[in-house]
Design an enzyme around this catalytic site. Structure first.
Site, PDB file in Angstrom:
ATOM      1  N   TYR A  73      -8.386 -10.833  -5.534  1.00 42.28           N
ATOM      2  CA  TYR A  73      -7.338 -10.896  -6.545  1.00 42.28           C
ATOM      3  C   TYR A  73      -7.397 -12.171  -7.374  1.00 42.28           C
ATOM      4  CZ  TYR A  73      -5.544  -7.252  -3.511  1.00 42.28           C
ATOM      5  OH  TYR A  73      -5.427  -6.116  -2.751  1.00 42.28           O
TER       6      TYR A  73
ATOM      7  N   ARG B 245      -0.800  -3.001  -6.252  1.00 42.24           N
ATOM      8  CA  ARG B 245      -1.100  -4.068  -5.286  1.00 42.24           C
ATOM      9  C   ARG B 245      -2.025  -5.105  -5.913  1.00 42.24           C
ATOM     10  NH1 ARG B 245      -0.662  -5.161   0.015  1.00 42.24           N
ATOM     11  NH2 ARG B 245      -2.380  -6.121   1.145  1.00 42.24           N
TER      12      ARG B 245
ATOM     13  N   ARG C 181       0.859  -1.179   0.000  1.00 43.06           N
ATOM     14  CA  ARG C 181       0.000   0.000   0.000  1.00 43.06           C
ATOM     15  C   ARG C 181       0.899   1.234   0.000  1.00 43.06           C
ATOM     16  NH1 ARG C 181      -2.161  -3.540   3.795  1.00 43.06           N
ATOM     17  NH2 ARG C 181      -4.227  -4.367   3.268  1.00 43.06           N
TER      18      ARG C 181
ATOM     19  N   HIS D 183      -2.888 -10.199   4.245  1.00 51.42           N
ATOM     20  CA  HIS D 183      -4.338 -10.155   4.464  1.00 51.42           C
ATOM     21  C   HIS D 183      -4.718 -10.909   5.730  1.00 51.42           C
ATOM     22  CE1 HIS D 183      -5.138  -9.404  -0.090  1.00 51.42           C
ATOM     23  NE2 HIS D 183      -4.876  -8.296   0.562  1.00 51.42           N
TER      24      HIS D 183
ATOM     25  N   LYS E 159      -2.922  -0.486   8.121  1.00 53.23           N
ATOM     26  CA  LYS E 159      -4.315  -0.927   8.085  1.00 53.23           C
ATOM     27  C   LYS E 159      -4.537  -2.117   9.011  1.00 53.23           C
ATOM     28  CE  LYS E 159      -8.023  -2.253   4.926  1.00 53.23           C
ATOM     29  NZ  LYS E 159      -8.402  -2.485   3.511  1.00 53.23           N
TER      30      LYS E 159
ATOM     31  N   HIS F 122      -2.666   2.019  -5.797  1.00 57.72           N
ATOM     32  CA  HIS F 122      -3.219   0.746  -5.314  1.00 57.72           C
ATOM     33  C   HIS F 122      -3.366  -0.265  -6.448  1.00 57.72           C
ATOM     34  CE1 HIS F 122      -4.686  -1.135  -1.677  1.00 57.72           C
ATOM     35  NE2 HIS F 122      -5.625  -1.731  -2.361  1.00 57.72           N
TER      36      HIS F 122
END
Length: 532
Positions: free
Chosen positions: A397, A365, A249, A388, A277, A362
């Site tokens: 994804y 990513r 990010r 994640h 995050k 982004h």
């Protein structure tokens, strides 16, 4: 004499006046223009004519936390700086605003709920919940103006669901508001903040959210970008190259620590960085090319900044001028897209339909995640690589291109040998590191007609030219046995000709190839016979 509560409040709210000249908090220039006021605080906003970025004179001198935060919690607008709350990288809004909530019972309960949330959620997440509370207040004011907390029932909630749908909000937005409302009412019930029933908001109230398609950068666009990437300022170019491989990010890239590189006992490299995050530090394997890029940037920082600077990348003090003027500040998250989109305009970087591509950070990513899925990397490894928390986040994804062939899981566990015929499957890896080590071994492996190369792709090319069959990085499996047998016959014919002509160098090289082929074939055939 002790000040009373009212005096304390005035001390918190009042900020001293200063005769200090106004300078841009980003580049230090004093050439600026007024650009309106903040609607929430009334603070004057300025726009720097040198770097084009907005700032407020006191932005660099955030208000110190108050001795008694209870006074701040009593206000209808909380300032995170006074509470000592970390707002995250380059956050421009410090407030949590309760003023639009007109129902006193709702405002008081919302304050208790969000005060609790500040302890375990990111500041931006708490701001989003405050926004949902304001929308809930507006709904009650418009459609149930006299309602009290004990009167909220399933009929009222079903009305809320219908009103949100009528506003034509996106399914994701409606779902977010309902989710925040559900958590709020459950907290109120459990903590007895309000006299409400349980299970007011239920699963059937949530709209179906369409599956999100990743916003990856098409390979054709990426090719065009890399053709002209050397026209970017060197620090910017390095940042883009790191994004292309690591898929970080933008906040994670801009706050990457100077000493972010790690190396294990085997000599392989890893990148360590903090995810704001997820509020955690992660470590990922990286190629030697990225290691070289990071080391170049480390030298750039050491040579350019005389004072101690803890980050790998710094801001450009001459954003509107040629070149790159390093200054000891973190860069704005808007800077990289500005550079890339200017490059796209100059060289007409377009998609397959001829539409000018608009870069967003982004997208890199999403591109990394999509590439990994399409290259057959197991989803749980992609999840770990991208940091994640849940598999659902990684599923975004899992967009497989039509031309991509899905390989069997067994392909990841087959017998792999090197040029010495040795099995290179690592059986002595600690259980917790299996995924990380698997990806380290396979990271950006180069596909070859007769196997694969375990050496990560590097910009200067393979140092062994076409001599893969004598290279320690070469890997192969039983599926290439027929090709290897044919290669062995060809090698023997070349040796006969070389010996007949006295070609010493050719004899030396091909004898090594012949020996390696014989060893590899014997090892792979032995495995096949055992399985038979």
């Amino acid at each position: 004499m002790k000040p009373n509560q009212q005096q304390l409040k005035l001390q918190v709210i009042t900020t001293p006046q200063t005769d200090q000249p106004i300078t841009c908090t980003h580049c230090g220039e004093s050439d600026y223009r007024k650009n309106g006021k903040n609607k929430s605080t009334g603070t004057q906003i300025y726009c720097c004519k040198a770097c084009g970025r907005q700032f407020t004179p006191d932005a660099a001198n955030a208000l110190a936390p108050v001795a008694n935060p209870e006074l701040e919690y009593q206000r209808d607008a909380w300032d995170a700086r006074r509470l000592g709350v970390d707002v995250g990288y380059e956050k421009r809004s410090y407030l949590i605003n309760f003023k639009p909530i007109t129902q006193k019972w709702l405002k008081d309960a919302a304050k208790l709920h969000l005060r609790t949330c500040l302890g375990h959620l990111a500041f931006s997440s708490v701001q989003e919940k405050a926004s949902s509370m304001r929308k809930l207040s507006r709904f009650f004011a418009e459609y149930h103006p006299q309602i009290q907390s004990h009167e909220i029932n399933r009929t009222v909630i079903m009305d809320l669901v219908a009103r949100l749908a009528a506003e034509k909000l996106s399914p994701a937005t409606r779902s977010k508001i309902l989710s925040d409302a559900k958590l709020f009412f459950e907290a109120c019930y459990q903590n007895e903040w309000l006299n409400v029933s349980r299970y007011l908001v239920r699963s059937e109230d949530f709209p179906k959210i369409p599956k999100r398609i990743p916003r990856y950068i098409p390979e054709e666009v990426m090719r065009q970008l890399n053709e002209h990437i050397d026209e970017l300022a060197e620090p910017i170019m390095r940042m883009v190259l790191v994004l292309q491989e690591c898929g970080m990010r933008i906040s994670e890239l801009l706050t990457l620590k100077f000493d972010c590189l790690l190396q294990d006992k085997a000599g392989d490299w890893f990148l360590r960085y903090y995810q704001y995050k997820m509020r955690k530090e992660i470590t990922i394997p990286i190629s030697r090319e990225v290691v070289r890029i990071i080391q170049e940037q480390q030298r750039f920082i050491q040579e350019s900044l005389t004072e101690s600077f803890e980050f790998l990348f710094c801001a450009n003090g001459g954003a509107r001028r040629p070149g790159f003027k390093p200054v000891p500040r973190t860069m704005s998250y808007k800077t990289i897209p500005a550079y890339l989109n200017r490059l796209a305009e100059e060289h007409n970087i377009t998609d397959e339909n001829g539409v000018l591509w608009r870069f967003q950070t982004h997208q890199f990513r999403h591109t990394v995640g999509t590439r990994m899925i399409n290259n057959g990397v197991p989803q749980h490894i992609v999840q770990r690589y991208l940091g994640h928390e849940s598999a659902d986040m990684t599923t975004v994804y899992a967009h497989i291109h039509d031309a991509t062939m899905k390989k069997e899981v067994a392909a990841f566990h087959g017998r792999v040998v090197n040029v010495a015929g040795q099995v290179v499957e690592a059986n002595d890896i600690e259980a917790d590191d299996v995924d990380l080590q698997w990806f380290k071994r396979n990271l950006q492996a180069q596909a070859l007609p007769n196997g694969s190369c375990a050496l990560p792709t590097i910009s200067k090319g393979c140092p062994h030219a076409n001599a893969c069959l004598t290279c320690t990085h070469f890997r192969t499996t039983a599926e290439y046995l027929d090709i290897h047998r044919e290669e062995l016959q060809q090698t023997k014919r070349l040796l006969e000709k070389a010996r007949a002509n006295g070609w010493t160098r050719q004899i030396e090289m091909n004898e090594r190839v012949e020996a390696n082929l014989v060893t590899m074939i014997a090892s792979l055939e032995a495995k096949n016979e055992t399985e038979a």
